[in-house]
Design a protein around this motif. Structure first.
Motif, PDB file in Angstrom:
ATOM      1  N   GLY A  84     -21.680 -47.171  40.682  1.00  0.00           N
ATOM      2  CA  GLY A  84     -22.863 -47.653  40.388  1.00  0.00           C
ATOM      3  C   GLY A  84     -22.634 -49.107  40.171  1.00  0.00           C
ATOM      4  O   GLY A  84     -22.816 -49.633  39.285  1.00  0.00           O
ATOM      5  N   LEU A  85     -21.963 -49.651  41.279  1.00  0.00           N
ATOM      6  CA  LEU A  85     -21.614 -51.176  41.216  1.00  0.00           C
ATOM      7  C   LEU A  85     -22.538 -51.952  42.102  1.00  0.00           C
ATOM      8  O   LEU A  85     -22.627 -51.414  43.327  1.00  0.00           O
ATOM      9  N   PRO A  86     -23.121 -52.941  41.928  1.00  0.00           N
ATOM     10  CA  PRO A  86     -23.971 -53.791  43.070  1.00  0.00           C
ATOM     11  C   PRO A  86     -23.053 -54.363  43.995  1.00  0.00           C
ATOM     12  O   PRO A  86     -22.047 -54.751  43.573  1.00  0.00           O
ATOM     13  N   PRO A  87     -23.645 -54.166  45.339  1.00  0.00           N
ATOM     14  CA  PRO A  87     -22.644 -55.187  46.063  1.00  0.00           C
ATOM     15  C   PRO A  87     -22.701 -56.564  45.919  1.00  0.00           C
ATOM     16  O   PRO A  87     -23.539 -56.920  45.116  1.00  0.00           O
ATOM     17  N   LEU A  88     -21.782 -57.320  46.334  1.00  0.00           N
ATOM     18  CA  LEU A  88     -21.833 -58.987  45.990  1.00  0.00           C
ATOM     19  C   LEU A  88     -22.978 -59.575  46.675  1.00  0.00           C
ATOM     20  O   LEU A  88     -23.024 -59.452  47.954  1.00  0.00           O
ATOM     21  N   ALA A  89     -23.628 -60.363  46.171  1.00  0.00           N
ATOM     22  CA  ALA A  89     -24.866 -61.378  46.739  1.00  0.00           C
ATOM     23  C   ALA A  89     -24.251 -62.539  47.279  1.00  0.00           C
ATOM     24  O   ALA A  89     -22.909 -62.889  47.115  1.00  0.00           O
ATOM     25  N   ARG A 372     -29.161 -50.704  45.569  1.00  0.00           N
ATOM     26  CA  ARG A 372     -29.659 -51.421  46.718  1.00  0.00           C
ATOM     27  C   ARG A 372     -30.007 -52.899  46.461  1.00  0.00           C
ATOM     28  O   ARG A 372     -30.655 -53.610  47.236  1.00  0.00           O
ATOM     29  N   PHE A 373     -29.421 -53.405  45.327  1.00  0.00           N
ATOM     30  CA  PHE A 373     -29.741 -54.707  44.969  1.00  0.00           C
ATOM     31  C   PHE A 373     -28.030 -55.537  44.909  1.00  0.00           C
ATOM     32  O   PHE A 373     -27.178 -54.829  44.490  1.00  0.00           O
ATOM     33  N   ARG A 374     -28.293 -56.880  44.972  1.00  0.00           N
ATOM     34  CA  ARG A 374     -26.815 -57.333  45.282  1.00  0.00           C
ATOM     35  C   ARG A 374     -26.759 -58.486  43.769  1.00  0.00           C
ATOM     36  O   ARG A 374     -27.781 -59.093  43.546  1.00  0.00           O
ATOM     37  N   VAL A 375     -25.781 -58.599  43.439  1.00  0.00           N
ATOM     38  CA  VAL A 375     -25.454 -59.308  42.267  1.00  0.00           C
ATOM     39  C   VAL A 375     -24.218 -60.249  42.406  1.00  0.00           C
ATOM     40  O   VAL A 375     -23.107 -59.878  42.726  1.00  0.00           O
ATOM     41  N   ASP A 376     -24.530 -61.678  41.924  1.00  0.00           N
ATOM     42  CA  ASP A 376     -23.221 -62.403  41.920  1.00  0.00           C
ATOM     43  C   ASP A 376     -23.303 -62.645  40.269  1.00  0.00           C
ATOM     44  O   ASP A 376     -23.951 -63.710  40.051  1.00  0.00           O
ATOM     45  N   ARG A 377     -22.366 -62.036  39.862  1.00  0.00           N
ATOM     46  CA  ARG A 377     -22.254 -62.093  38.334  1.00  0.00           C
ATOM     47  C   ARG A 377     -21.830 -63.497  37.740  1.00  0.00           C
ATOM     48  O   ARG A 377     -22.528 -64.114  36.644  1.00  0.00           O
ATOM     49  N   CYS A 456     -33.376 -50.075  29.079  1.00  0.00           N
ATOM     50  CA  CYS A 456     -33.033 -50.218  30.460  1.00  0.00           C
ATOM     51  C   CYS A 456     -32.399 -48.937  31.112  1.00  0.00           C
ATOM     52  O   CYS A 456     -31.896 -48.237  30.242  1.00  0.00           O
ATOM     53  N   PRO A 457     -32.621 -48.442  32.330  1.00  0.00           N
ATOM     54  CA  PRO A 457     -32.114 -47.051  32.862  1.00  0.00           C
ATOM     55  C   PRO A 457     -30.438 -47.244  32.583  1.00  0.00           C
ATOM     56  O   PRO A 457     -29.968 -48.250  32.778  1.00  0.00           O
ATOM     57  N   HIS A 458     -30.028 -46.012  32.676  1.00  0.00           N
ATOM     58  CA  HIS A 458     -28.667 -45.942  32.846  1.00  0.00           C
ATOM     59  C   HIS A 458     -27.764 -46.703  33.708  1.00  0.00           C
ATOM     60  O   HIS A 458     -26.852 -47.451  33.468  1.00  0.00           O
ATOM     61  N   GLU A 459     -28.341 -46.701  34.858  1.00  0.00           N
ATOM     62  CA  GLU A 459     -27.618 -47.355  36.185  1.00  0.00           C
ATOM     63  C   GLU A 459     -28.073 -48.913  36.266  1.00  0.00           C
ATOM     64  O   GLU A 459     -27.622 -49.523  37.184  1.00  0.00           O
ATOM     65  N   ALA A 460     -28.774 -49.516  35.314  1.00  0.00           N
ATOM     66  CA  ALA A 460     -28.970 -50.982  35.331  1.00  0.00           C
ATOM     67  C   ALA A 460     -27.710 -51.555  35.235  1.00  0.00           C
ATOM     68  O   ALA A 460     -26.733 -51.168  34.758  1.00  0.00           O
TER      69      ALA A 460
END
Length: 847
Positions: A84-89, A372-377, A456-460
């Motif tokens: 449950g980790l977002p791909p890197l943006a 299905r969304f990407r994040v650069d923390r 927020c949902p658990h997977e947020a």
């Protein structure tokens, strides 16, 4: 060529490789059948276990029924779902020009300002009194748009814009105390760093000291501590409560605003309430008007006392009436018992029967194919389905979105809340004088860590935010949440019979959310992105009402929600800045309306007569700012859009983005009140459009609350007759609600009704609907043999089938704080956190 921020999901994406075992793809019909049966098996297995373990036997009978085909095939073992980790943006530029300052940066700036070379003689904020010079606020000052855009568009050849900080200093030691903003930079602190007064963004130079923000959490306590303890025996007799400045006080105060008209005084009405959970719903109908102008508490004084509509000019006059028997006492009422406060808590009512099947956990969202969304923390950058944006955050209004692009094109440069007003009505000194502007309290510093699985949902995915004040820095690890959401409604569909007519596209959405709790009210800020290029901007409200004391004379100003508690009539209006850049910055304001017409045509000579009534579209370009203070037309027969008249789609229509009203498209009801005379003029309209200027970054300021007669930012002064044809324009858009309270607002207002929104949506921007690009779609074809199943094409995106990861155990830790030296501070008690959070909304006396 698509921009780096536009990232189509590739089958060979290395971010997704190895997260799940590959699954061979059978024929569409068999695949569909196996998927359905497999999901039934999984749901049945989980449901059976839950019912058997948790539920009464009679509720679980249906789970024990045998379903043919229920057993999962042994040769198809279920795989674990992707992590449950977002791909890197991949942001368009490697630096976020809109990022907040870090804790070390604020420490360096503060130390530079306190150095003897500056000559400012500053006292540390955590030790400063009202008559000291001290730093109130340090935060990032956003770069000029021209410099930021040049960098974002050409990061390889253009340097990132220099960074500056906005610093607010309280000059309490001056002969005539005042507040001043300064621009400090460039950053990081070095030999080139300098400071200057920041006045060009305001409409008056110095900020009056009587309009200042709070520098001590109990600023008014010295005055109230001298007033209330001598009244304790009387208040115990009248209300069964008292405020002595002791830990077990049973009354707490709250002061309403504005506290000044033009900065020449600082006065307000204090209302007293029971010190129980949800004190806002427990007023006792006792008020005091106090003057705490200037910096010397010994000069502060009580001006009036009001009890049961009786006005006294001093404490002595009130006590005299009490002792000589001329005081008209309030009648005893059932809910005035000091022990009767449980109804205002969030505890589940003990006598309520559990609803059928409510012992089972409800459904939750799982991305079976991986997020299905990407994040650069680190850069606070998010991308999804062609959308990309940087996130910003500040003390005044919290979360903001920058450089929003869709399919590689910049659509919006800045999307940010500006102010939130709440104007009340009533027949008592508190409700009738209240006109909050919540920016004063800091809706960003009031952002709270969200509750996973509830807010927020658990997977947020949660992102942190940092704000700074006179005591140090606050870091919220769960200040922002991001999640993809299935509204269970296709964005498009049609049932048809010719080839290519029948199908649907799933209406997935990306939600970016934060929650701000300002005293009694909670605001949920949502930015909802859709596949067709539409953004919905939504605010939902919950929390406690600002309750009044209910009695017959309050009829018409609210609704009784308890024997002696009323929900008071009020308006909420929240303003947003939307800096749209539609195919560039050369934009015009288009008004499109419809009206009825009567026409005749030669072919109308039939059974219906020679005339036809119908409607017709009229399009008008608004060319002057003075004509761009706007309300939606009656029946919403028309709307507004920003279009680029020099850029047309394939069909010769100017490309644009429309501003559509959503839920509750309102503006403020009351116009002309002295308490909102000039400080929130934007609230009179549904929207307004002005020419963008660096000197007009916001429609409000934190000091506007206490300067309604002469505000630091006077929104009407933005509109000075300039031409707005093919210019860089800003839309100032309002959401809100007319809150007519009801019994169901207790204990907390519900977000399903207390909500308002607007939509920003393509208007001939494209040649056709671009949501049709989504492969999360299905196309059905009629069978060649009647009675056979329809064949279908799901574009290779079938229903994923895997075992979700376990939900982590629930944990809520709250806030991290850092001192002015940048070191982690000791965790605060719940009472300390409450004092910091509720400020003037709940004043607990302390000796």
């Amino acid at each position: 060529m698509a921009h780096a921020g536009y990232e189509p999901l590739l089958k060979g994406d290395p971010e997704l490789e190895g997260l799940a075992e590959p699954i061979s793809r059978p024929s569409p019909i068999l695949r569909s059948r196996r998927t359905v049966l497999g999901l039934v098996a999984l749901c049945g297995l989980v449901g059976f276990s839950a019912f058997y373990a948790l539920g009464p036997n009679h509720d679980a009978l249906y789970a024990q029924e045998h379903i043919p085909g229920f057993e999962h095939s042994a040769d198809e073992p279920l795989q674990k779902c992707p992590a449950g980790l977002p791909p890197l943006a991949a942001p368009p530029a490697p630096t976020n020009p809109f990022a907040s300052l870090t804790v070390p940066e604020t420490v360096a700036i503060s130390e530079w300002l306190r150095a003897p070379a500056r000559g400012l003689n500053l006292t540390r904020g955590d030790a400063a009194g009202l008559s000291d010079d001290a730093i109130f606020l340090v935060e990032a000052f956003r770069p000029p748009k021209k410099a930021a855009v040049a960098y974002l568009d050409h990061p390889d050849s253009v340097a990132a814009p220099e960074r500056f900080a906005r610093v607010t200093i309280h000059h309490g030691a001056a002969a005539e105390p005042y507040v001043m903003d300064y621009l400090v930079g460039p950053l990081p602190v070095g030999e080139r760093t300098a400071m200057r007064e920041l006045t060009e963004i305001y409409h008056r130079e110095k900020i009056p000291y009587n309009a200042r923000g709070y520098m001590t959490m109990g600023e008014i306590s010295p005055l109230l501590t001298s007033i209330m303890p001598p009244l304790s025996e009387v208040t115990e007799d009248l209300f069964g409560g008292s405020a002595r400045g002791l830990p077990n006080d049973t009354l707490v105060g709250a002061i309403v605003a504005p506290l000044s008209f033009d900065g020449s005084f600082r006065r307000g009405w204090v209302s007293w309430r029971r010190n129980v959970a949800g004190p806002w719903l427990h007023p006792v109908n006792f008020f005091q008007y106090v003057d705490f102008s200037g910096t010397d508490p010994s000069q502060w004084k009580l001006l009036k006392v009001v009890y049961n509509h009786q006005v006294f000019n001093s404490t002595e006059a009130f006590l005299a009436a009490y002792h000589d028997g001329t005081l008209k006492r309030l009648p005893n009422r059932p809910d005035q018992s000091p022990d009767g406060g449980d109804w205002s808590t969030r505890k589940r009512p003990g006598l309520s029967a559990q609803r059928d099947l409510d012992h089972l956990p409800g459904p939750r969202s799982v991305s079976f194919g991986g997020l299905r969304f990407r994040v650069d923390r680190a850069l606070q950058y998010v991308s999804w389905m062609g959308w990309g944006m940087y996130l910003g955050f500040d003390r005044d209004m919290g979360l903001s979105l920058w450089d929003l692009r869709f399919r590689g094109d910049r659509i919006i440069y800045e999307l940010a809340p500006q102010e939130a007003i709440a104007q009340y009505a009533g027949n008592d000194p508190m409700q009738t004088t209240t006109a909050w502007l919540d920016r004063f309290f800091g809706m960003g510093s009031a952002v709270r860590d969200m509750i996973p699985g509830y807010d927020c949902p658990h997977e947020a995915v949660f992102l942190p935010a940092t704000t700074h004040n006179f005591e140090g820095s606050i870091v919220r690890e769960r200040a922002i949440c991001i999640f993809e959401h299935d509204p269970a409604r296709p964005i498009t569909r049609h049932t048809g019979y010719s080839e290519g007519e029948f199908g649907a596209t799933r209406g997935y959405q990306l939600v970016v959310r934060s929650v701000s709790t300002v005293g009694n009210y909670d605001y949920l800020f949502d930015y909802i992105f859709q596949l067709d290029g539409t953004i919905e901007v939504r605010v939902s409200a919950s929390g406690y009402l600002q309750g009044g004391f209910w009695e017959p004379s309050q009829e018409g100003y609210g609704t009784a929600i308890r024997d002696t508690t009323m929900g008071s009539l009020h308006d909420h209006v929240i303003n947003y800045k939307v800096d749209l850049d539609v195919v560039g910055t050369a934009n015009s304001l288009l008004f499109t309306s419809t009206a009825q017409e009567t026409i005749t045509q030669p072919w109308f000579e039939d059974d219906w007569g020679s005339e036809v009534l119908q409607q017709k579209i009229t399009k008008t370009f608004i060319e002057s700012e003075d004509d761009a203070l706007l309300k939606f037309p009656p029946n919403l027969q028309g709307g507004y859009a920003l279009v680029n008249r020099g850029e047309k789609n394939r069909w010769g229509i100017p490309r644009g983005y429309a501003i559509h009203p959503g839920y509750s498209p309102i503006h403020n009801t009351v116009v002309g009140s002295k308490r909102l005379l000039k400080n929130a003029n934007w609230a009179r309209y549904n929207l307004a459009v002005s020419k963008r200027k660096e000197t007009e970054p916001s429609s409000s300021s934190m000091w506007n609350l206490n300067l309604p007669g002469d505000p630091m930012v006077d929104f009407h002064k933005f509109f000075d007759g300039e031409n707005i044809t093919q210019e860089d324009l800003v839309a100032w858009i309002n959401v809100g609600m007319h809150h007519l309270p009801q019994a169901e607002d207790a204990p907390n207002t519900r977000t399903n009704l207390a909500a308002s929104s607007f939509f920003l949506t393509p208007l001939n921007y494209f040649d056709a609907d671009v949501s049709m690009e989504s492969t999360n779609s299905i196309l059905l074809t009629a069978p060649t043999t009647p009675g056979e199943p329809w064949t279908y094409d799901d574009y290779g995106v079938g229903v994923a089938h895997c075992v979700p990861a376990a939900v982590p155990p629930f944990e809520y830790r709250g806030v991290k704080t850092y001192g002015l030296d940048g070191r982690a501070a000791a965790p605060g008690t719940a009472e300390e956190m409450r004092k910091s959070a509720e400020l003037f909304h709940r004043i607990k006396l302390e000796l």
